[in-house]
Design an enzyme around this catalytic site. Structure first.
Site, PDB file in Angstrom:
ATOM      1  N   HIS A 118      68.127  66.704 -13.469  1.00  0.00           N
ATOM      2  CA  HIS A 118      67.618  67.780 -14.650  1.00  0.00           C
ATOM      3  C   HIS A 118      66.579  66.695 -15.214  1.00  0.00           C
ATOM      4  O   HIS A 118      66.639  65.848 -15.769  1.00  0.00           O
ATOM      5  CB  HIS A 118      68.686  67.981 -15.527  1.00  0.00           C
ATOM      6  CG  HIS A 118      68.217  69.053 -16.422  1.00  0.00           C
ATOM      7  ND1 HIS A 118      68.123  70.279 -16.088  1.00  0.00           N
ATOM      8  CD2 HIS A 118      67.724  68.901 -17.863  1.00  0.00           C
ATOM      9  CE1 HIS A 118      67.624  71.068 -17.079  1.00  0.00           C
ATOM     10  NE2 HIS A 118      67.484  70.330 -18.182  1.00  0.00           N
ATOM     11  N   ASP A 127      73.663  73.175 -17.263  1.00  0.00           N
ATOM     12  CA  ASP A 127      73.346  71.545 -17.581  1.00  0.00           C
ATOM     13  C   ASP A 127      73.960  71.093 -18.770  1.00  0.00           C
ATOM     14  O   ASP A 127      73.718  70.487 -19.430  1.00  0.00           O
ATOM     15  CB  ASP A 127      71.808  71.726 -18.152  1.00  0.00           C
ATOM     16  CG  ASP A 127      71.160  72.537 -17.517  1.00  0.00           C
ATOM     17  OD1 ASP A 127      71.216  72.712 -15.949  1.00  0.00           O
ATOM     18  OD2 ASP A 127      69.980  73.179 -17.961  1.00  0.00           O
ATOM     19  N   CYS A 177      -3.602  50.068 -11.375  1.00  0.00           N
ATOM     20  CA  CYS A 177      -3.179  49.241 -12.426  1.00  0.00           C
ATOM     21  C   CYS A 177      -3.288  47.653 -12.281  1.00  0.00           C
ATOM     22  O   CYS A 177      -3.774  46.906 -12.951  1.00  0.00           O
ATOM     23  CB  CYS A 177      -1.913  49.374 -12.981  1.00  0.00           C
ATOM     24  SG  CYS A 177      -0.668  49.536 -11.354  1.00  0.00           S
TER      25      CYS A 177
END
Length: 913
Positions: free
Chosen positions: A111, A147, A717
């Protein structure tokens, strides 16, 4: 001594199958029968399949009783196996007491809660919904209650803030539960299994969450309780909420992926009305924001709308991506393979409309699907992909999209955009003119625009969108979301494949790109094809190869004994990077920076030059066709003073790469420091010296000397800003230069015979006129050119030569960035002096020397203060060779392995063990 057990397993699912496999390892245990649920269609539960593989009798009952009374035929079949112990690992059916008590040793049941708290079928959901700090499971002796039987054992774990129903199951309840069932059976076999009576103190019996009415979320509670409810139903079935439209109609949705939100105010959010919520919720970039009654916020990442899972942030997005329909033969073959994977999992015929979950798949089936698809197709896949596209056809489309992003082909969609048709070079080329943000072409704020002028005839080519600071913010937010989202889902190797896809598309469209570059920037078409575009393609291919080779190191450090220490470094992407590029090589400068940036794993936005952004926008279209996710690459034409400044100032931009003038570079650097101390790399102005000794190969020196100045109209550049020519060959060198200049073809850059095209734009053209006027005024000798090319409309500047230039003249110290050759004499007997003169500048970008004397050449290379040195050649750059300057020419490198360092950060990790 353990007694032999005859076990009947009653239950279903992968969990029960794993318990069966575990028990079969025990020599004292015989599993005499498995009782499970009937097939769903032709799909058999995995427990039945596993049992059959081990030749264990399998019984499938739709029901064990009728009107509360056990079915005689069921009870008879159960008794036929002669079990001494019943084991119920996971069982969804109601088992009659005649069966529970039918085994001499009774029945033990798993469970998922720490009994007695949270009795019932949905115990683990309620552990999260109630905000319990501890979760766990119990194995108990079944009795006639629900349960409530005596406890055999329990196990527990802390509930983490990141836990959901799915994560707690995967990390603890499933793996530890299987092992605990084995322990419990061993205790029974040894006769030492306890029977601890459950207390009723703290006992609860909670509603079953498989009922839809219990899945509806109550929004009139604190943010923490809203968050707990959503994660208690994540990843199935999802918390139900309802969206209320303006006309009062309601649409039911399911919420997934919640977390408490504390990231501060939401900007640019859109309100969304939810039933039962007093204030509007907000759709924002990270999801759906819901305010609790305590004023705190919950953020929801995903929403299920009908059968389709979507990112919550996309709720209002109207232009949903169109499904893929143009499948290749190879992709259709993969469809058959995917069909087989789905069929093996679902045990049923697969249709295009088959819904993975509606067909009965559970959470472990998701894991199996993901792992099998990853193995079969070598794709990065997560569980979330299944939830986002649970229908077979949608999932296949999603898989193809991922495959196209990670392999060859054009994986992206064809974009609609506003633009113009460029009729040039015997071509009709469709060119976008909008901003490119988050994978879409969009208008600028206020529909602002810039005129783009053709430098060849001074006509207006088109208007392009002009980005504002708010537009920059939109792009940054998109890049940031992609960096933390979709881009992280793509592996390094797939990232490299995307870059190769893009390079292939650029190759396929190179004539179009070269034509746009030529018309937009004035570049000579043949040069644009070879260098502007060709080197751009090379850059993407080169850096694609680095994607899966970026790695850190292990470092031997000195540990404090007796412990050991492992120290290693990781190379990580920086995040969102801003790129600002110049107008002389529009696409090449973009590619030099962006290819390294993307290879390192970053996302980016680029502000191309104001005067010539068209190739950048065409490039943006190709990134979509290549399959790049939205937000990874963003292109924002605009003004440097507005859009460029906004990039430098933005708090989420963590790196800025800039190429441009030194004064602007200084301003950029200050902005990077003032904003958030962002990393920056600067490639700035140059006044590169070229020394030509008398012992050179003069033919080669003249050829490369001219190229060093006039290449790309001098808009270069690394152009040689000042030539130092030894006095013994000075006059002959000048004579040969002038001879070649008189035969240079100047004109339409699209004409294949043209060697020299127009300058980029009027402001630059005017600056060159002023530069020459100042040179003449200071006493330099103008021996050729110095003004506009006669008889030509457009920004055509005559290639120019000055001699007798003294070191203190303006033209000897400042960069012209145009086709202006500056020549000074030097004496070959005084090499030291010419070296001092060459270094007597604040620039240090490039340099060159021509000599047959290797000692002179290497001495020059040792002593010159420049980032690049050319010997008996000039302008010889390569994508594998690092490029960048010294002094006020900037710092940082483009190209080569070193360029990756500009877009990476190093993290050091130390572990003591």
């Amino acid at each position: 001594m353990a007694q032999n057990l005859r076990i009947a397993i009653i239950g279903q699912s992968n969990f029960a199958a794993d318990v069966l496999e575990l028990l079969l390892e025990r020599s004292n245990i015989q599993v005499v029968g498995v009782f499970t649920i009937p097939n769903k269609g032709s799909r058999e539960d995995i427990l039945a399949t596993t049992a059959a593989a081990h030749k264990i009798p399998v019984f499938k009952f739709a029901s064990w009783r009728r009107k509360g009374v056990v079915l005689p035929e069921v009870l008879e079949q159960y008794k036929s196996v002669g079990a001494t112990l019943n084991v119920l690992p996971y069982c969804s059916q109601f088992i009659p007491m005649e069966v529970i008590d039918g085994a001499p040793l009774g029945s033990i049941c798993y469970h998922p809660s720490i009994l007695p708290r949270h009795r019932g079928a949905s115990a683990i959901s309620w552990t999260l919904i109630e905000g319990d700090e501890v979760a766990g499971f119990s194995i108990f002796w079944a009795d006639d209650g629900l349960d409530t039987g005596p406890l055999l054992l329990t196990r527990q774990t802390n509930v983490e803030p990141t836990d959901t129903l799915d994560t707690i199951y995967k990390r603890f309840l499933y793996p530890e539960g299987v092992k605990a069932m084995g322990v419990a059976v061993d205790l029974v076999a040894s006769g030492s299994a306890p029977k601890i009576t459950q207390t009723e103190v703290g006992a609860t019996y909670d509603p079953a969450m498989f009922k839809a009415e219990n899945q509806v979320i109550n929004l009139q509670q604190s943010a923490e309780r809203i968050w707990n409810f959503v994660r208690g139903l994540d990843s199935v079935p999802g918390a139900i909420a309802s969206v209320v439209s303006a006309d009062g109609s309601e649409e039911q949705i399911r919420l997934f992926g919640a977390h408490l939100y504390s990231a501060g105010p939401v900007t640019n959010g859109q309100p969304l009305r939810l039933k039962g919520l007093a204030k509007p919720a907000w759709i924002h970039s990270a999801g759906l924001l819901i305010e609790g009654t305590d004023g705190a916020f919950v953020n929801v990442r995903r929403i299920k709308r009908g059968s389709k899972m979507i990112n919550a942030s996309e709720w209002f997005r109207q232009a949903a991506q169109q499904p893929i329909t143009d499948f290749s033969e190879d992709e259709l073959a993969k469809r058959g393979l995917l069909d087989g994977i789905w069929q093996a999992i679902l045990k049923d015929t697969i249709e295009a409309s088959t819904d993975f979950f509606a067909a009965g798949a559970g959470s472990m089936d998701v894991v199996r699907l993901v792992e099998e698809v990853k193995e079969a197709f070598d794709v990065p896949l997560e569980n979330e992909h299944v939830f986002m596209a649970p229908v077979f056809e949608e999932f296949f489309g999603q898989l193809v999209q991922i495959l196209r992003q990670g392999s060859g082909g054009s994986g992206g969609k064809q974009l609609d955009y506003e633009g113009f048709t460029l009729n040039a070079n015997k071509r009709k080329i469709r060119v976008p003119t909008q901003l490119f943000i988050n994978g879409e072409f969009v208008d600028a704020e206020g529909q602002r625009s810039l005129d783009i002028v053709n430098p060849t005839d001074e006509s207006v080519l088109c208007q392009v969108a002009c980005a504002s600071a708010n537009d920059v913010d939109r792009a940054v937010q998109a890049a940031d979301a992609a960096f933390h989202g979709s881009w992280k889902q793509i592996s390094a190797r797939q990232r490299g494949q995307l870059m190769l896809n893009l390079a292939d598309l650029m190759e396929r469209h190179k004539e179009e790109l070269a034509t746009i570059e030529s018309v937009d920037s004035g570049a000579v078409y043949t040069l644009a094809l070879k260098t502007h575009i060709g080197m751009s393609i090379d850059a993407w291919r080169y850096f694609a190869g680095w994607c899966d080779k970026i790695q850190g190191n292990t470092i031997p450090v000195n540990p404090a004994r007796p412990n050991n220490v492992l120290t290693f470094t990781r190379k990580e992407p920086i995040g969102v990077c801003g790129l600002v590029t110049p107008w002389n090589y529009p696409l090449m400068m973009l590619s030099w920076k962006m290819a390294a940036c993307i290879a390192a794993g970053n996302t980016c936005l680029i502000k191309p030059a104001q005067t010539c952004p068209l190739t950048a926008l065409k490039f943006a279209e190709l990134t979509v066709l290549a399959g790049f996710p939205p937000g990874v690459i963003n292109v924002l034409p605009g003004k440097g003073s507005e859009a460029g400044q906004a990039v430098a100032d933005h708090q989420l931009v963590r790196k800025l790469g800039f190429t441009g003038s030194t004064p602007v570079g200084k301003h950029i650097m200050k902005s990077c420091a003032d904003s958030n101390l962002k990393k920056c790399s600067l490639e700035l102005g140059g006044k590169s010296p070229l020394i030509i000794f008398a012992d050179c190969d003069l033919d080669k020196a003249v050829k490369h000397g001219m190229s060093s100045v006039f290449f790309n109209k001098g808009e270069n550049c690394i152009a040689a800003g000042r030539l130092f020519v030894e006095d013994r060959i000075h006059d002959e060198f000048v004579r040969r230069v002038l001879k070649d200049l008189r035969t240079m073809t100047i004109g339409d850059p699209l004409n294949r015979s043209t060697a020299h095209g127009p300058q980029n734009h009027k402001a630059h053209f005017d600056k060159l006129l002023e530069f020459c006027q100042r040179g003449v005024a200071e006493g330099a000798k103008l021996v050729y050119g110095g003004g506009r090319v006669p008889g030509l409309k457009g920004y055509f500047f005559t290639p120019t030569v000055f001699t007798d230039v003294a070191d203190d003249m303006f033209i000897a110290q400042e960069e012209s960035f145009g086709p202006i050759m500056i020549i000074s004499k030097f004496s070959g007997s005084d090499v030291d002096s010419v070296m001092q003169r060459a270094n007597r500048t604040e620039f240090g970008l490039a340099s060159g020397v021509f000599t047959k004397d290797i000692s002179k050449a290497l001495s020059f290379a040792d002593r010159i203060e420049a980032g690049t040195v050319f010997i008996n050649v000039y302008n010889k750059t390569d994508v594998a060779a690092p490029f960048g300057g010294f002094k006020q020419s900037g710092y940082g490198k483009d190209l080569g392995q070193e360029a990756l360092n500009e877009y990476l950060k190093t993290k050091c990790v130390t572990i003591e063990y």
